[in-house]
Enzyme design. Structure first.
Site, PDB file in Angstrom:
ATOM      1  N   GLY A  12      21.217 -21.809  24.210  1.00  0.00           N
ATOM      2  CA  GLY A  12      22.250 -21.008  23.521  1.00  0.00           C
ATOM      3  C   GLY A  12      22.673 -19.865  24.434  1.00  0.00           C
ATOM      4  O   GLY A  12      23.039 -18.781  23.989  1.00  0.00           O
ATOM      5  N   HIS A 150      27.177  -8.513   8.379  1.00  0.00           N
ATOM      6  CA  HIS A 150      27.175  -8.956   9.774  1.00  0.00           C
ATOM      7  C   HIS A 150      28.610  -9.023  10.289  1.00  0.00           C
ATOM      8  O   HIS A 150      29.563  -8.974   9.504  1.00  0.00           O
ATOM      9  CB  HIS A 150      26.534 -10.345   9.917  1.00  0.00           C
ATOM     10  N   LYS A 154      29.687 -14.485  12.378  1.00  0.00           N
ATOM     11  CA  LYS A 154      28.457 -15.111  11.870  1.00  0.00           C
ATOM     12  C   LYS A 154      28.819 -16.202  10.870  1.00  0.00           C
ATOM     13  O   LYS A 154      29.598 -15.992   9.952  1.00  0.00           O
ATOM     14  CB  LYS A 154      27.546 -14.061  11.219  1.00  0.00           C
TER      15      LYS A 154
HETATM   16  P1  NAD Z   1      26.959 -17.578  19.295  1.00  0.00           P
HETATM   17  O1  NAD Z   1      27.902 -18.422  18.504  1.00  0.00           O
HETATM   18  O2  NAD Z   1      27.479 -16.378  20.002  1.00  0.00           O
HETATM   19  O3  NAD Z   1      26.231 -18.510  20.410  1.00  0.00           O
HETATM   20  C1  NAD Z   1      25.774 -19.801  20.131  1.00  0.00           C
HETATM   21  C2  NAD Z   1      25.269 -20.443  21.417  1.00  0.00           C
HETATM   22  O4  NAD Z   1      24.722 -21.723  21.097  1.00  0.00           O
HETATM   23  C3  NAD Z   1      26.332 -20.687  22.502  1.00  0.00           C
HETATM   24  O5  NAD Z   1      25.739 -20.515  23.779  1.00  0.00           O
HETATM   25  C4  NAD Z   1      26.679 -22.171  22.320  1.00  0.00           C
HETATM   26  O6  NAD Z   1      27.133 -22.775  23.526  1.00  0.00           O
HETATM   27  C5  NAD Z   1      25.297 -22.704  21.954  1.00  0.00           C
HETATM   28  N1  NAD Z   1      25.370 -23.965  21.216  1.00  0.00           N
HETATM   29  C6  NAD Z   1      26.127 -24.278  20.143  1.00  0.00           C
HETATM   30  N2  NAD Z   1      25.915 -25.541  19.767  1.00  0.00           N
HETATM   31  C7  NAD Z   1      24.992 -26.048  20.634  1.00  0.00           C
HETATM   32  C8  NAD Z   1      24.368 -27.305  20.784  1.00  0.00           C
HETATM   33  N3  NAD Z   1      24.650 -28.322  19.968  1.00  0.00           N
HETATM   34  N4  NAD Z   1      23.454 -27.444  21.775  1.00  0.00           N
HETATM   35  C9  NAD Z   1      23.154 -26.427  22.633  1.00  0.00           C
HETATM   36  N5  NAD Z   1      23.728 -25.210  22.536  1.00  0.00           N
HETATM   37  C10 NAD Z   1      24.638 -25.037  21.555  1.00  0.00           C
HETATM   38  O7  NAD Z   1      25.787 -17.180  18.295  1.00  0.00           O
HETATM   39  P2  NAD Z   1      24.822 -15.888  18.357  1.00  0.00           P
HETATM   40  O8  NAD Z   1      25.475 -14.745  17.666  1.00  0.00           O
HETATM   41  O9  NAD Z   1      24.296 -15.710  19.738  1.00  0.00           O
HETATM   42  O10 NAD Z   1      23.661 -16.382  17.364  1.00  0.00           O
HETATM   43  C11 NAD Z   1      22.956 -17.571  17.636  1.00  0.00           C
HETATM   44  C12 NAD Z   1      22.010 -17.873  16.474  1.00  0.00           C
HETATM   45  O11 NAD Z   1      20.989 -16.870  16.424  1.00  0.00           O
HETATM   46  C13 NAD Z   1      22.689 -17.856  15.090  1.00  0.00           C
HETATM   47  O12 NAD Z   1      22.082 -18.854  14.287  1.00  0.00           O
HETATM   48  C14 NAD Z   1      22.349 -16.458  14.559  1.00  0.00           C
HETATM   49  O13 NAD Z   1      22.358 -16.385  13.155  1.00  0.00           O
HETATM   50  C15 NAD Z   1      20.954 -16.307  15.115  1.00  0.00           C
HETATM   51  N6  NAD Z   1      20.452 -14.935  15.259  1.00  0.00           N
HETATM   52  C16 NAD Z   1      19.139 -14.759  14.985  1.00  0.00           C
HETATM   53  C17 NAD Z   1      18.540 -13.533  15.187  1.00  0.00           C
HETATM   54  C18 NAD Z   1      17.062 -13.389  14.953  1.00  0.00           C
HETATM   55  O14 NAD Z   1      16.478 -12.312  15.205  1.00  0.00           O
HETATM   56  N7  NAD Z   1      16.385 -14.458  14.491  1.00  0.00           N
HETATM   57  C19 NAD Z   1      19.299 -12.447  15.658  1.00  0.00           C
HETATM   58  C20 NAD Z   1      20.647 -12.663  15.955  1.00  0.00           C
HETATM   59  C21 NAD Z   1      21.217 -13.927  15.760  1.00  0.00           C
END
Ligand code: NAD
Length: 242
Positions: A12, A150, A154
């Protein structure tokens, strides 16, 4: 005895969290942690800051790694969980909005490798959940409302953190209701309100920087490396001095 270095795969990598993780690993490297590869859905550049980049389709070709840190989207989770199991590597995942099949892929991986999934990797949110679980039994019959805010990008609602807080409230006998707001660039805000006639308690956690989630995930990765297979809880890793 020296602890072996932890080779990280960032899954990601092109997202908001992926950028934050890569920046922190570059600018404030945790001792003994090094990023060996980054995976995103699509790739624009082959190498960024010395880190080789792979698209989701090329994931089988990533170099050897010890722990994957996954902040992607639910559709990508199964692939990285399967890869970790096949490579005997740990998995730290913060991806939210998972369905039952995606949760099961985490469980399947945890039978072969160490896995940690948390809806929120900040220490403050873990303490908030603890406070909610302790408050709920003392506030029997009070209304319990969980409001989360958020940024507009999101996708899942209520947030994974709000659902975890809901479970904490239920463990103390409360029946939580959820509300979600999507606005501007809010990193993450969670309010748990207990209310009854004449009085009200609000417990609030505000994250103003994604760095807190990334730091928690990196710390969890270095503590997960070398552990036995299983599904670990954040508190076991972050609050365990070992
Ligand atoms: P984002 O949309 O900015 O980034 C998503 C990333 O995932 C991108 O790099 C994209 O290319 C990649 N991706 C998408 N589909 C994919 C696939 N099939 N295979 C491989 N890579 C793939 O999202 P974000 O804001 O960075 O958040 C990512 C996730 O983390 C979300 O689910 C969000 O809710 C979660 N999150 C969790 C926490 C925590 O502390 N647990 C904190 C912030 C965000």
């Amino acid at each position: 005895m020296t602890t072996p270095a932890t080779r990280l795969l960032i899954h990601g990598a092109s997202g908001r969290m992926g950028h934050t993780l890569l920046r922190l690993c570059r600018d404030e490297p945790a001792p003994g942690c090094t990023v060996v590869a980054a995976v995103s859905r699509r790739v624009a550049q082959r190498v960024v800051d010395g880190v080789p980049q792979f698209s989701a389709h090329e994931i089988a070709g990533v170099p050897p790694f010890d722990v994957a840190i996954d902040f992607s989207l639910p559709a990508g989770l199964e692939t990285v969980a399967t890869l970790c199991a096949a490579r005997s590597a740990g998995l730290v995942s913060g991806t939210t909005g998972l369905d039952d099949a995606q949760r099961q892929s985490l469980e399947a991986a945890s039978r072969r490798v160490p896995v940690i999934w948390a809806a929120n990797f900040s220490i403050g949110a873990a303490v908030l959940a603890d406070l909610v679980a302790r408050a709920a039994p003392a506030l029997h019959g009070w209304d319990c409302d969980i409001v989360e805010q958020h940024h507009v990008h999101k996708r899942d609602a209520p947030s994974g953190t709000a659902l975890s807080l809901g479970k904490a409230a239920e463990s103390g006998g409360a029946i939580p209701r959820h509300a979600s707001l999507r606005a501007g660039d809010i990193v993450g805000e969670h309010t748990v309100q207990f209310a009854t006639a004449g009085e009200r308690i609000e417990l609030i956690h505000r994250a103003t920087s994604r760095d807190v989630f990334a730091r928690g995930a990196i710390a969890a990765a270095s503590r997960l490396h070398g552990r036995a297979p299983g599904h670990y809880a954040l508190r076991d890793l972050l609050f365990d001095p070992a």
